[in-house]
Design a protein around this motif. Structure first.
Motif, short mmCIF file in Angstrom:
data_model
loop_
_atom_site.label_atom_id
_atom_site.label_comp_id
_atom_site.label_asym_id
_atom_site.label_seq_id
_atom_site.Cartn_x
_atom_site.Cartn_y
_atom_site.Cartn_z
N GLY A 303 0.78 -1.34 0.04
CA GLY A 303 0.04 -0.03 0.07
C GLY A 303 0.84 1.33 0.12
O GLY A 303 2.25 1.03 -0.04
N VAL A 304 0.15 2.34 -0.09
CA VAL A 304 0.78 3.81 -0.25
C VAL A 304 1.88 3.93 0.89
O VAL A 304 3.05 4.57 0.82
N GLN A 305 1.33 4.04 2.07
CA GLN A 305 2.13 4.27 3.35
C GLN A 305 3.46 3.39 3.38
O GLN A 305 4.57 3.67 3.61
N HIS A 306 3.43 2.25 2.95
CA HIS A 306 4.51 1.50 2.98
C HIS A 306 5.39 1.66 1.62
O HIS A 306 6.64 1.74 1.83
N THR A 307 4.91 2.20 0.49
CA THR A 307 5.60 2.53 -0.35
C THR A 307 6.46 3.80 -0.30
O THR A 307 7.58 3.86 -0.35
N LEU A 308 5.91 4.71 0.57
CA LEU A 308 6.53 5.94 0.87
C LEU A 308 7.77 5.84 2.15
O LEU A 308 8.63 6.51 1.88
N GLU A 309 7.33 5.05 2.72
CA GLU A 309 8.38 4.35 3.80
C GLU A 309 9.66 3.99 3.22
O GLU A 309 11.00 4.27 3.21
N ARG A 310 9.56 3.09 1.77
CA ARG A 310 10.52 2.49 1.19
C ARG A 310 11.40 3.69 0.61
O ARG A 310 12.83 3.49 0.16
N PHE A 311 10.86 4.85 0.34
CA PHE A 311 11.63 5.87 -0.35
C PHE A 311 12.77 6.77 0.67
O PHE A 311 13.54 7.26 -0.03
N LYS A 312 12.58 6.27 1.95
CA LYS A 312 13.65 6.69 2.95
C LYS A 312 15.04 5.71 2.74
O LYS A 312 16.03 6.37 3.41
N ASP A 313 14.98 4.69 2.21
CA ASP A 313 16.02 3.77 2.03
C ASP A 313 16.75 4.21 0.96
O ASP A 313 16.36 3.96 -0.14
N ARG A 314 18.01 4.50 0.98
CA ARG A 314 18.79 4.79 -0.02
C ARG A 314 19.17 3.70 -1.20
O ARG A 314 19.21 4.14 -2.38
N GLU A 315 19.14 2.55 -0.64
CA GLU A 315 19.39 1.36 -1.18
C GLU A 315 18.21 1.03 -2.03
O GLU A 315 18.38 0.85 -3.43
N ILE A 316 17.17 1.32 -1.53
CA ILE A 316 15.74 1.11 -2.39
C ILE A 316 15.65 2.31 -3.54
O ILE A 316 15.24 1.93 -4.72
N ARG A 317 16.12 3.51 -3.10
CA ARG A 317 16.12 4.55 -4.20
C ARG A 317 17.06 4.30 -5.43
O ARG A 317 16.70 4.27 -6.44
N LYS A 318 17.97 3.52 -4.88
CA LYS A 318 19.19 3.35 -6.07
C LYS A 318 18.58 2.10 -6.88
O LYS A 318 18.88 2.51 -8.14
N LYS A 319 17.83 1.39 -6.16
CA LYS A 319 17.53 0.11 -7.13
C LYS A 319 16.00 0.64 -7.90
O LYS A 319 16.18 0.46 -9.25
N ILE A 320 15.37 1.39 -7.49
CA ILE A 320 14.34 2.09 -8.32
C ILE A 320 14.94 2.93 -9.50
O ILE A 320 14.49 2.86 -10.66
N ARG A 321 15.77 3.84 -9.19
CA ARG A 321 16.55 4.52 -10.15
C ARG A 321 17.13 3.84 -11.31
O ARG A 321 17.14 4.03 -12.64
N GLU A 322 17.87 2.54 -10.86
CA GLU A 322 18.27 1.72 -11.78
C GLU A 322 17.57 1.00 -12.62
O GLU A 322 17.78 0.86 -13.94
N GLU A 323 16.35 0.38 -12.03
CA GLU A 323 15.16 -0.12 -12.96
C GLU A 323 14.44 0.86 -13.91
O GLU A 323 14.15 0.45 -14.85
N LEU A 324 14.44 2.09 -13.58
CA LEU A 324 13.67 2.71 -14.44
C LEU A 324 14.78 3.37 -15.52
O LEU A 324 14.15 3.97 -16.55
N SER A 325 15.80 3.09 -15.31
CA SER A 325 16.85 3.75 -16.54
C SER A 325 16.86 2.89 -17.63
O SER A 325 17.67 3.13 -18.61
#
Length: 530
Positions: A303-325
């Motif tokens: 859900g949305v709140q769990h999604t927003l919590e993930r954004f606080k994790d630098r490694e998860i941000r890095k993974k999202i950035r890599e997948e969207l590239s």
């Protein structure tokens, strides 16, 4: 004595047959005579040789809460729309109960908006009653939405539903069908629909034949996986033995432009083999949805709140950035083929970000001095996940090709109106059909265009005796000037009513008179004709 006679009109009756001059007589909410009418009437309206058409049907939109917040429905009535179909893409506000209901409410807000009042319903039947209590100015019909059922039964868990969970969803689906819903809508692009297998969906659809229900789908992918996604839902429909309607057929992303031809061939082949399958299309080359949909599907688990919590994790941000590239094989990464410059913010919730509405992600990331992906994650965090976008990802030629196709009907796919820069389709879809595709481009005849937004959707969605100008049918009618009808809404200035539509009747009551809403509230919930 008759209630109303509309005289001296160019009657385009919705069937696709050639227009003819004549009068239309109304009594007790019904059309009672068509042709030359020489009887006493309480009211006579001179159409002045303008077109008299059945009321337009918006067969795919997301006005689920807008109809409760703004029951006058002027945005749609100004376009000649007298009936809307909601509950699309697997997203709806009903049913609404249980431990996961808050997950549903916060997730669907970017698409269907927020209610001015608490959601007082638990079942589809109670939601229908809420529509009746609102006394809308237009008619409404709905689907039961798969995403809603899945969230209520199992939250946002990224796994296959168990046998017991599927049975619980079946019970809820059947309750909705008994309440008059058209059928089942799914959104395989959106979580949690995207977590479902084709076998799970086929098992749910096995309920539909008992109620002559329709299976409507936002397919899993509209970009690189367009063809395989269409074949998937064809398999589901064939397995369950149900008619299929594909929502907003398109080829998304520049590298996929032209694929709609192959998509139409796949659909044609299925029809030739005996599957009842159709599609709808909106008359624009940009889509509109929630910003969350650009992210990898796994990010939305929980859900949305769990999604927003993930954004606080630098490694998860890095993974999202890599997948969207780069392109993905498991899901359509439309950002990769479309570009951040084509993702435009249409709606935010906070005043501090209001200036971003109408700007694209590339611009915003430059203003903020951050990478586009970080810009998106930050913006979603600041807005609680509630951000809507306009997404420029289609070819005008592809859109025209689908609009012209015999097996497509035309709808708006419009979102709610509580937004700064909504997609112009909210205000302009139906006049645009006549201005661009009939008058300017000559792509459709007047009669073909009217059929695609009247009798075709009525028959497809089983909306009863509407969509044709024949005696005994509901007097949902529109008078417009085919030479001056024009959408005025643009991407830069989208909140503008169209020109050229003078009168609208809903169930025999004049609801628009000389372009002005009369405040009549004669709309009804249309129980599907099972």
């Amino acid at each position: 004595m008759l209630d109303i006679i509309i005289k001296n009109g160019k009657i385009v009756d919705g069937s696709g047959n050639p227009w003819f001059y004549g009068d239309v007589a109304i009594k007790d909410g019904k059309i009672v005579k068509v042709g030359y009418v020489d009887q006493e009437s309480h009211q006579v309206v001179d159409a002045k040789r303008q077109v008299i058409s059945p009321g337009f049907i918006d067969g795919h939109c997301h006005s689920d809460l807008m109809i409760l917040n703004y029951p006058d429905s002027e945005i749609k009535l100004q376009q000649g729309v007298t009936t809307e179909v909601v509950g699309n893409c697997g997203l709806s506000p009903a049913p609404f109960f249980g431990e996961y209901k808050h997950l549903l409410q916060e997730y669907v807000q970017p698409v269907i908006g927020s209610s001015r009042n608490p959601w007082s319903w638990k079942t589809v039947d109670e939601y229908v009653a809420a529509i009746g209590s609102a006394r809308p100015s237009e008619n409404i019909s709905t689907y039961v939405a798969h995403g809603t059922l899945r969230i209520l039964v199992m939250g946002f868990e990224k796994r296959q539903a168990t046998k017991d969970e599927i049975e619980r969803m079946k019970v809820l689906l059947e309750e909705g069908l008994k309440a008059g819903a058209i059928g089942l809508s799914i959104g395989l692009l959106y979580a949690p629909g995207s977590y479902s297998s084709k076998e799970e969906i086929a098992e749910l659809c096995s309920i539909l034949p008992k109620y002559n229900g329709l299976f409507s789908t936002h397919i899993r992918g509209e970009g690189n996986s367009l063809i395989s996604s269409i074949k998937e839902v064809i398999w589901i429909a064939q397995t369950a033995g149900v008619p299929l309607h594909i929502s907003h057929l398109k080829a998304a992303g520049k590298r996929n432009w032209g694929l709609v031809q192959e998509a139409m061939e796949v659909i044609t082949d299925a029809r030739e083999k005996g599957l009842d399958v159709t599609c709808d299309v909106y008359p624009y080359s940009a889509s509109s949805t929630m910003l969350l949909t650009v992210l990898p599907p796994w990010v939305l688990e929980g859900g949305v709140q769990h999604t927003l919590e993930r954004f606080k994790d630098r490694e998860i941000r890095k993974k999202i950035r890599e997948e969207l590239s780069h392109e993905q094989t498991e899901w359509d990464n439309l950002v990769c083929s479309t570009g951040w410059e084509n993702v435009v913010i249409s709606s935010v919730q906070t005043d501090k970000n209001r200036s971003l509405e109408g700007k694209n992600i590339a611009e915003i990331s430059e203003i903020r001095g951050t990478h586009p992906v970080d810009c998106v994650l930050d913006l979603l965090s600041e807005e609680g996940g509630n951000v809507s976008i306009v997404y420029f990802l289609m070819s005008d030629d592809d859109v025209s090709q689908v609009i012209r196709w015999d097996h497509s009907l035309i709808a708006s796919d419009s979102l709610h109106c509580d937004t700064g820069k909504p997609h112009p389709r909210l205000y302009g879809s139906f006049p645009r059909v006549f201005a661009k595709y009939v008058r300017d481009d000559g792509l459709l005849s007047l009669e073909q265009a009217v059929r695609k937004i009247t009798s075709f959707p009525v028959r497809r969605f089983k909306l009863g005796n509407r969509g044709l100008i024949v005696p005994g049918y509901a007097a949902d009618l529109v008078v417009f000037n085919p030479d001056t009808i024009q959408d005025e809404a643009t991407y830069q200035n989208p909140k503008k009513y169209p020109n050229g539509i003078s009168h609208v009747w809903v169930n025999g009551k004049m609801t628009m008179e000389n372009g002005v809403h009369t405040k009549a509230r004669e709309g009804v919930f249309i129980h599907c004709c099972h």
